[in-house]
Each structure stands twice: as structure tokens, then as C-alpha cells.
Write a protein that holds these residues in place. Structure first.
Motif, mmCIF file in Angstrom:
data_model
loop_
_atom_site.group_PDB
_atom_site.id
_atom_site.type_symbol
_atom_site.label_atom_id
_atom_site.label_comp_id
_atom_site.label_asym_id
_atom_site.label_seq_id
_atom_site.Cartn_x
_atom_site.Cartn_y
_atom_site.Cartn_z
ATOM 1 N N HIS A 155 0.843 -1.202 -0.026
ATOM 2 C CA HIS A 155 0.223 0.028 -0.007
ATOM 3 C C HIS A 155 0.928 1.196 -0.037
ATOM 4 C CE1 HIS A 155 -3.816 2.163 0.460
ATOM 5 N NE2 HIS A 155 -3.479 2.465 1.503
ATOM 6 N N LEU A 156 1.071 1.842 -1.142
ATOM 7 C CA LEU A 156 2.142 2.654 -1.377
ATOM 8 C C LEU A 156 1.693 4.312 -1.270
ATOM 9 C CD1 LEU A 156 3.876 0.809 -4.334
ATOM 10 C CD2 LEU A 156 4.279 0.356 -1.830
ATOM 11 N N LEU A 157 2.119 5.131 -0.514
ATOM 12 C CA LEU A 157 1.759 6.400 -0.605
ATOM 13 C C LEU A 157 2.125 7.057 -1.692
ATOM 14 C CD1 LEU A 157 0.442 8.797 1.204
ATOM 15 C CD2 LEU A 157 2.588 9.034 2.119
ATOM 16 N N LYS A 158 3.437 6.757 -2.319
ATOM 17 C CA LYS A 158 3.846 7.357 -3.636
ATOM 18 C C LYS A 158 2.873 7.137 -4.692
ATOM 19 C CE LYS A 158 6.457 3.321 -5.076
ATOM 20 N NZ LYS A 158 8.019 2.912 -5.729
ATOM 21 N N ASN A 159 2.130 6.315 -4.749
ATOM 22 C CA ASN A 159 1.062 6.054 -5.872
ATOM 23 C C ASN A 159 -0.155 7.200 -5.623
ATOM 24 O OD1 ASN A 159 2.575 4.094 -6.974
ATOM 25 N ND2 ASN A 159 1.115 2.566 -6.090
ATOM 26 N N TYR A 160 -0.422 7.580 -4.519
ATOM 27 C CA TYR A 160 -1.441 8.716 -4.307
ATOM 28 C C TYR A 160 -0.866 9.947 -4.496
ATOM 29 C CZ TYR A 160 -4.149 4.999 -1.898
ATOM 30 O OH TYR A 160 -5.156 3.880 -1.680
ATOM 31 N N TYR A 161 0.390 10.059 -4.359
ATOM 32 C CA TYR A 161 0.991 11.607 -4.520
ATOM 33 C C TYR A 161 1.466 11.604 -6.070
ATOM 34 C CZ TYR A 161 1.462 12.489 0.326
ATOM 35 O OH TYR A 161 1.220 12.709 1.840
ATOM 36 N N LYS A 162 1.077 10.845 -6.817
ATOM 37 C CA LYS A 162 1.405 11.185 -8.201
ATOM 38 C C LYS A 162 0.652 12.158 -8.886
ATOM 39 C CE LYS A 162 2.844 6.423 -9.529
ATOM 40 N NZ LYS A 162 2.534 4.892 -10.427
ATOM 41 N N GLY A 163 1.412 12.964 -9.882
ATOM 42 C CA GLY A 163 0.839 14.108 -10.275
ATOM 43 C C GLY A 163 0.622 15.344 -9.464
ATOM 44 N N THR A 164 1.229 15.158 -8.104
ATOM 45 C CA THR A 164 1.233 16.234 -7.196
ATOM 46 C C THR A 164 2.682 16.825 -7.087
ATOM 47 O OG1 THR A 164 1.325 15.125 -5.069
ATOM 48 C CG2 THR A 164 -0.782 15.628 -6.416
ATOM 49 N N THR A 165 2.681 17.946 -6.613
ATOM 50 C CA THR A 165 3.965 18.616 -6.122
ATOM 51 C C THR A 165 4.019 18.929 -4.551
ATOM 52 O OG1 THR A 165 3.435 20.882 -6.762
ATOM 53 C CG2 THR A 165 4.446 19.638 -8.273
ATOM 54 N N LYS A 166 5.250 19.124 -4.196
ATOM 55 C CA LYS A 166 5.122 19.160 -2.704
ATOM 56 C C LYS A 166 4.380 20.514 -1.973
ATOM 57 C CE LYS A 166 9.118 16.335 -1.762
ATOM 58 N NZ LYS A 166 10.666 16.213 -1.232
ATOM 59 N N ASP A 167 4.653 21.465 -2.790
ATOM 60 C CA ASP A 167 3.914 22.633 -2.412
ATOM 61 C C ASP A 167 2.249 22.645 -2.562
ATOM 62 O OD1 ASP A 167 3.746 22.881 -5.374
ATOM 63 O OD2 ASP A 167 4.272 24.858 -5.523
ATOM 64 N N GLN A 168 1.847 21.559 -3.142
ATOM 65 C CA GLN A 168 0.101 21.704 -2.920
ATOM 66 C C GLN A 168 -0.265 20.837 -1.911
ATOM 67 O OE1 GLN A 168 0.289 19.388 -7.065
ATOM 68 N NE2 GLN A 168 -0.948 20.962 -7.785
ATOM 69 N N ILE A 169 0.060 21.393 -0.885
ATOM 70 C CA ILE A 169 -0.268 20.908 0.544
ATOM 71 C C ILE A 169 -1.538 20.353 0.947
ATOM 72 C CG2 ILE A 169 -0.008 21.522 3.005
ATOM 73 C CD1 ILE A 169 2.062 23.761 2.258
ATOM 74 N N GLU A 170 -2.676 21.137 0.386
ATOM 75 C CA GLU A 170 -4.009 20.677 0.742
ATOM 76 C C GLU A 170 -4.250 19.645 -0.236
ATOM 77 O OE1 GLU A 170 -6.112 21.668 3.185
ATOM 78 O OE2 GLU A 170 -4.239 22.938 3.711
ATOM 79 N N ILE A 171 -3.855 19.694 -1.445
ATOM 80 C CA ILE A 171 -4.167 18.318 -2.228
ATOM 81 C C ILE A 171 -3.557 17.187 -1.639
ATOM 82 C CG2 ILE A 171 -3.801 17.593 -4.429
ATOM 83 C CD1 ILE A 171 -4.178 20.340 -5.494
#
Length: 226
Positions: A58-74
């Protein structure tokens, strides 16, 4: 009926191995029915597979795909979705709670054995409602060095003469990180002049004992409360 155990890991899985060894020797009061890893490269997955224990990632990196670190709320919402899906994965055997369980039996106990991600109320509350207990191994004494790098911080405090004892604990998991009720505590004397590597090795040796004893202790408590 034996207590079904799900073990959560993120890395090499030496504490998982201690549980597997105890089970193979008849010294674990439950059955490890699955291992879930937050990393697809965790060696603990291989340890489980070598012992015919089903694994999932269960990989968190898959959920963060397509986002950048400054997109805090997303990213915050994606992290919460990760937690909701993890709860479903544990309770229903699938991240989609609407899917048929296919004879899946949820665990009565979750053991965090080197799981490196914080578990928010989004996962803890559904697990509690489902009657699933969750415990964690933390390489420090109660009330000391919560969070990451506990071994390093404890060792430094010992070398600086601030404390004389370190250790490990098995504790219940609550929202506050590493502040749940202790189930089992093992102390270690801090030795002046000992290297960090030497202290770390002593911690790991006692962890492998504590995780088995703590797991058995909580299983016995759960059995007595039935």
C-alpha cells in the motif's frame, strides 16, 4: 480460535522475522495471516513470501503521483485517502469496501513492526469500530523520544550524560504518536563511550524479544476480554 494477525512493515522486516520464527516454533499465540508493506522494495515482503504468508503493498507514493510538494492541501487529502483505503484493505481485504470479501477474514490484531508512516484517526477510528486492536514497537521508553530517530536521540542523550537508561516498548496505537498505553517495556543501560552502532545492535536484539512477548501479552488480554 487463534488470533489472526496482520503485520505492517516498511523495511527489512527483522522484527517481522522474529514473529515468524516464534510462530514456526509454536511460541506465538496467534497466526500471521498477512503482511502489508508501505514500500514495494521492503525486504520484509520476501521474508513473508518465503514463509508462505500473503503480502500486500500500500504505497503512499502512488497517491501523490501528479502532485508537487507545494500542493499542501491536495496532498493532505490524498494522504487521508491513503489512510481510508488502508483501513478498508485491513477490514475488507480490498481498498474498495464494496467489493465482495471472498472469504477474507479480517485480523483481530495489527502489529506495526517498523511501519514508518503515522496512522491518523481516518484509519484508527474504523479499526476500532471493527474491533481490531493495533500495537506498535517503539525503540524508546514511555514518554521519551517519541517519533523518528529515537535510537539516535536516546544514544546521544546517554553520551551527553542526560539519561542513564534507554530501551524499547510495545504500546497501543493512538492518535498521538508513540504515546499509547504501554503493553511491555524493556530497559537498557546506556554505556558511556559505546558507539551508536553498538547501542543500535543492542536495541535491535531486545526488540526481537519484546515484539514477541508484547504480541503474546496483548493476545492474552484480548482472549480474556472475550
Amino acid at each position: 480460535m487463534a488470533c489472526n494477525i496482520t503485520v505492517l512493515i516498511s523495511g527489512s522486516g527483522t522484527n517481522l522475522q522474529a514473529l515468524i520464527d516464534a510462530q514456526s516454533q509454536g511460541k506465538l499465540n496467534g497466526n500471521i495471516t498477512q503482511v502489508i508493506s508501505s514500500s514495494d522494495t521492503a525486504y520484509g515482503l520476501k521474508r513473508a513470501s518465503q514463509n508462505q504468508i500473503p503480502t500486500k503493498t500500500h504505497l503512499l507514493k502512488n497517491y501523490y503521483k501528479g502532485t508537487t510538494k507545494d500542493q499542501i492541501e491536495i496532498r493532505k487529502e490524498k494522504r487521508e485517502q491513503f489512510n481510508r483505503d488502508l483501513a478498508n484493505l485491513i477490514i475488507n481485504g480490498s481498498i474498495d469496501s464494496k467489493l465482495e470479501k471472498n472469504n477474507y477474514i479480517p485480523p483481530k490484531l495489527i502489529v506495526c513492526a517498523g511501519w514508518m508512516l503515522i496512522l491518523s484517526p481516518t484509519i484508527l477510528e474504523p479499526l476500532e469500530k471493527a474491533g481490531i486492536t493495533i500495537i506498535n514497537l517503539h525503540p524508546a521508553l514511555p514518554g521519551a523520544f517519541e517519533g523518528t530517530h529515537a535510537i539516535d536521540r536516546c544514544w546521544k542523550a546517554g553520551q551527553d550524560g542526560e539519561i542513564k537508561q534507554g530501551g524499547v516498548m510495545i504500546h497501543k496505537v493512538i492518535t498521538e504518536v508513540d504515546k499509547g498505553e504501554p503493553i511491555l517495556v524493556k530497559e537498557l543501560d546506556l554505556i558511556k563511550g559505546e558507539s551508536l552502532e553498538q547501542y543500535e545492535e543492542r536495541v535491535h536484539q531486545i526488540e526481537h524479544i519484546a515484539i514477541v512477548e508484547g504480541t503474546n501479552k496483548i493476545i492474552n488480554e484480548l482472549s480474556n476480554n472475550l
